[in-house]
Enzyme design. Structure first.
Site, PDB file in Angstrom:
ATOM      1  CG  ASP A   5      -1.899  -1.048   1.173  1.00 22.71           C
ATOM      2  OD1 ASP A   5      -2.233  -1.613   0.041  1.00 22.71           O
ATOM      3  OD2 ASP A   5      -2.628  -1.317   2.092  1.00 22.71           O
TER       4      ASP A   5
ATOM      5  CG  ASP B 277      -1.038   5.157  -0.524  1.00 23.14           C
ATOM      6  OD1 ASP B 277      -1.846   4.687  -1.356  1.00 23.14           O
ATOM      7  OD2 ASP B 277      -1.123   4.717   0.666  1.00 23.14           O
TER       8      ASP B 277
ATOM      9  CG  LEU C  38     -32.898 -12.768 -17.886  1.00 25.62           C
ATOM     10  CD1 LEU C  38     -31.610 -13.366 -16.970  1.00 25.62           C
ATOM     11  CD2 LEU C  38     -32.544 -13.214 -19.245  1.00 25.62           C
TER      12      LEU C  38
ATOM     13  CE  LYS D  53     -32.792 -12.050 -11.841  1.00 31.83           C
ATOM     14  NZ  LYS D  53     -32.855 -11.011 -10.773  1.00 31.83           N
TER      15      LYS D  53
ATOM     16  CD  GLU E  58     -27.385  -6.581 -11.123  1.00 31.81           C
ATOM     17  OE1 GLU E  58     -28.230  -6.541 -10.459  1.00 31.81           O
ATOM     18  OE2 GLU E  58     -27.339  -6.624 -12.328  1.00 31.81           O
TER      19      GLU E  58
ATOM     20  CB  CYS F 153     -34.622  -5.453  35.133  1.00 29.27           C
ATOM     21  SG  CYS F 153     -34.225  -7.234  34.554  1.00 29.27           S
TER      22      CYS F 153
ATOM     23  CB  CYS G  33     -35.405  -9.344  38.557  1.00 34.28           C
ATOM     24  SG  CYS G  33     -34.227  -7.886  38.155  1.00 34.28           S
TER      25      CYS G  33
ATOM     26  CB  CYS H  73     -30.777  -5.962  34.900  1.00 41.79           C
ATOM     27  SG  CYS H  73     -31.255  -6.689  36.328  1.00 41.79           S
TER      28      CYS H  73
END
Length: 662
Positions: free
Chosen positions: A31, A35, A80, A121, A177, A406, A409, A422
């Protein structure tokens, strides 16, 4: 060197690196080096004013377009016809067979036997790219009506896997796509003020955003599968066309299958249905197309569809339904989380009545309200999640209120970040029951015959309030429990006694340290070798363990800071629990230090035994294939991991090859 010549060389070099990284998934440059060359190109272009249209610097701009222009496709982009049953495919196939038989009976030049090419697809947005006689990308457009689309060239250029220049001297239109991967979707939503509802909307919305910088933020991908128009020699088969697409450097999915029978097609449908939720992107079916181009031309088209292809559609994995109520549940950690109660809806083949809402921040961010129509998504066979609301359905809806106490309880709730908890750890039944069940689980202390029903009775009738209380149970008191006779009571006591002799990694996992699963527990034990060493471990020492990040390290440190935690551990040890660590001798092998993925069914190994074998050979066993994977061991019915390994060039071993190596 002439600066223009240098610019041309840098552009060619950087485009080559982009193809390696984004299409092949195997970069030949770091990288940092990329760069360095990229910014050298930026400076040279700025200095000379010379910019090639296919320069990587032209991918993303700060431009906000005033409107979308229209683009007329050279060749129509057809929809289609769709099938949802094998019977519908059979009918389509029989029509093709009948046409072929009649044509061959009356024609001097016979058509070849039917062969179908199957591809996925994709559930994204169809795009059409046009390249001029110099191979330069000149237009990217949406499908639109099929004849006329919208010019989204600037947006398309933000998709880094799309080549800006190809080695082709014929004018060309290529169809594909644009998609959003799950990874890109989750990253975007984690930072966005308004989260996206689904992957498809993420891709479509990005390409139809006039602000190109916003498009770039969504980090779209693309797959290509069809040449719509090409000057020069025509293709004879679809496979020849697909090979052309691949050799020109376009990103392609590696799933391409040839089938000649309905049985083969059914097998592929079943395979893709099984793996669809393991994919990093959405698909909604399979495309089945005739391979021979001349047969296609003779079959022709209806008003709407080509007769030579059909799409098999899977059941929907996304739907809209009404949010009826929100139920708040307490987890093992004490976290109180909301679950949506829905009007039942069919989704991906099942009836969905409940969905995840995560927390109040998530509810507010998505604008979810009681009585609203909501988008529900199901993937990876987990509980469905609410992705957002239908804006038109908000009239007359009610705000979802956060609980003040809660729900189990009645204790006070506290906020920690975006979550609520809780604090009644010992007296809250769901917390204690789930804690005991986790402690007794197979991957933890492995107390045979222990169930959630047993844990509930121990909490309610025998006042069990801590995991250490399990080792104080008395035979006579167990007989008071429902469905507990002498044999069952004794079996449970024997199993509890047997659990005292346990591995250190099982004991560590049984304690329920937040964010520490089975694998992390094993990695921690390998590194620290004793409970005492782990308790004293510093943050720096913890994050040096493979796959232990900042969050996990802090969880461990905070866990062992708790006075109650240390008290429970000491009590367990005093009651005879004996966690031990045996350092395994790692054998010298070709797998030492390598990352290995196992897929499919092996003849001589279970999943557990092959994992243990590989670890004894010094390998790291991973659950997913990436560029960092060294080997994939593939058994029968190997799935998408096999396909991905193949596409990345990862070494694939059969079970026999693996055994020969060791």
């Amino acid at each position: 060197m002439d600066k223009k010549k240098l610019i041309e060389e840098l552009v060619e070099e950087l485009n080559k690196y982009a193809y390696e990284y984004y299409v092949l998934g195997n970069s030949s440059v770091t990288d940092k080096d990329y760069d360095k060359k990229y910014y050298e190109l930026v400076d040279l272009e700025k200095e000379t004013g010379y910019k090639l249209p296919y320069s990587p610097t032209q991918r993303v701009g700060d431009v906000i377009l005033p409107e979308f222009k229209k683009y007329t496709h050279k060749a129509r982009l057809w929809s289609l016809d769709k099938a949802q049953t094998l019977e519908e495919i059979r009918e389509w196939h029989n029509r093709n067979v009948k046409f072929l038989e009649e044509y061959n009976r009356t024609s001097d030049e016979e058509l070849p036997p039917l062969k179908y090419i199957l591809t996925k697809k994709f559930d994204g947005l169809t795009i059409n790219l046009s390249y001029d006689e110099n191979g330069v990308l000149v237009t990217g457009a949406t499908r639109g009506t099929g004849a006329i689309g919208e010019d989204v060239t600037a947006q398309v250029k933000t998709i880094k896997s799309i080549p800006l220049k190809i080695d082709c001297h014929d004018f060309l239109e290529i169809h594909g796509e644009a998609i959003m991967t799950t990874e890109a979707f989750e990253k975007y939503n984690s930072e966005a003020d308004t989260p996206l509802k689904n992957l498809r909307n993420g891709a479509a919305g990005a390409l139809r955003n006039l602000n190109v910088a916003e498009t770039a933020k969504r980090n779209l991908s693309a797959f290509f599968y069809d040449v719509g128009y090409k000057e020069g020699a025509p293709f004879k088969t679809y496979m020849e066309m697909l090979n052309f697409i691949k050799t020109k450097g376009f990103p392609m999915d590696d799933y391409i299958r040839e089938c000649t029978t309905l049985d083969e097609i059914q097998k592929e449908i079943d395979y893709i249905r099984d793996i669809r939720f393991d994919l990093n992107y959405d698909i909604d079916g399979l495309v089945i197309a005739i391979d021979d181009i001349r047969t296609r031309e003779l079959l022709g088209y209806t008003v709407k569809f080509p007769k030579w292809a059909i799409a098999y559609k899977f059941e929907a994995q996304e739907a809209t339904t009404k949010l009826l109520d929100v139920e708040w549940n307490v987890g093992r950690s004490g976290r109180v989380s909301p679950t949506a109660i829905l009007e039942p809806v069919e989704l991906a083949g099942v009836t969905v009545k409940r969905a995840t809402l995560n927390n109040m921040d998530d509810i507010a961010r998505k604008g979810v309200r009681l009585g609203a129509e909501v988008f529900v998504r199901r993937s990876n066979d987990v509980i469905p999640e609410i992705m957002g609301v239908v804006p038109e359905s908000l009239e007359g809806t009610k705000e979802i209120e956060e609980p003040k106490v809660c729900p189990a309880c009645g204790a006070h709730l506290v906020h920690e970040g975006v979550h609520i908890y809780c604090e009644n750890t010992l007296g809250c039944k769901p917390q204690m029951v789930k804690t005991i069940v986790h402690f007794a689980g197979r991957e933890a202390m492995n107390i045979a015959g222990f169930s959630e029903k047993t844990a509930e009775q121990l909490f309610e009738k025998l006042d069990i309030r801590d995991i250490s209380d399990l080792y104080k149970l008395e035979y006579e008191k167990l007989l008071d429990l429902d469905k507990f006779g002498p044999k069952k009571a004794q079996n449970l006591l024997d199993a509890i006694e047997k659990s005292k002799d346990c591995t250190l990694e099982a004991f560590l996992y049984s304690l329920g340290i937040p964010n520490v699963g089975v694998k992390t527990a094993k990695d921690l034990v390998k590194r620290f070798e004793s409970l005492e060493n782990l308790e004293k471990a510093t943050f720096e020492e913890l994050v040096s363990v493979q796959d232990v990040g900042d969050i996990v390290a802090r969880s461990i440190i905070e866990f062992f800071k708790e006075e109650r935690t240390l008290k429970v551990i000491n009590e367990l040890l005093s009651l005879g629990v004996n966690p031990h660590y045996e350092k395994k001798e790692v054998l010298e092998s070709p797998f030492m230090g390598k990352t290995v993925v196992v897929t499919g069914t092996l003849e001589n190994y279970s999943r557990t035994s092959i994992k243990e074998k590989l670890e004894s050979l010094g390998a790291k066993v991973s659950g997913s294939v990436s560029k960092k994977t060294d080997f994939v061991i593939a058994g029968e019915a190997a799935g998408s991991k096999y396909d991905k390994a193949k596409s990345l060039g990862v070494t694939i071993l059969s079970e026999e090859e693996f055994e020969n190596m060791i």
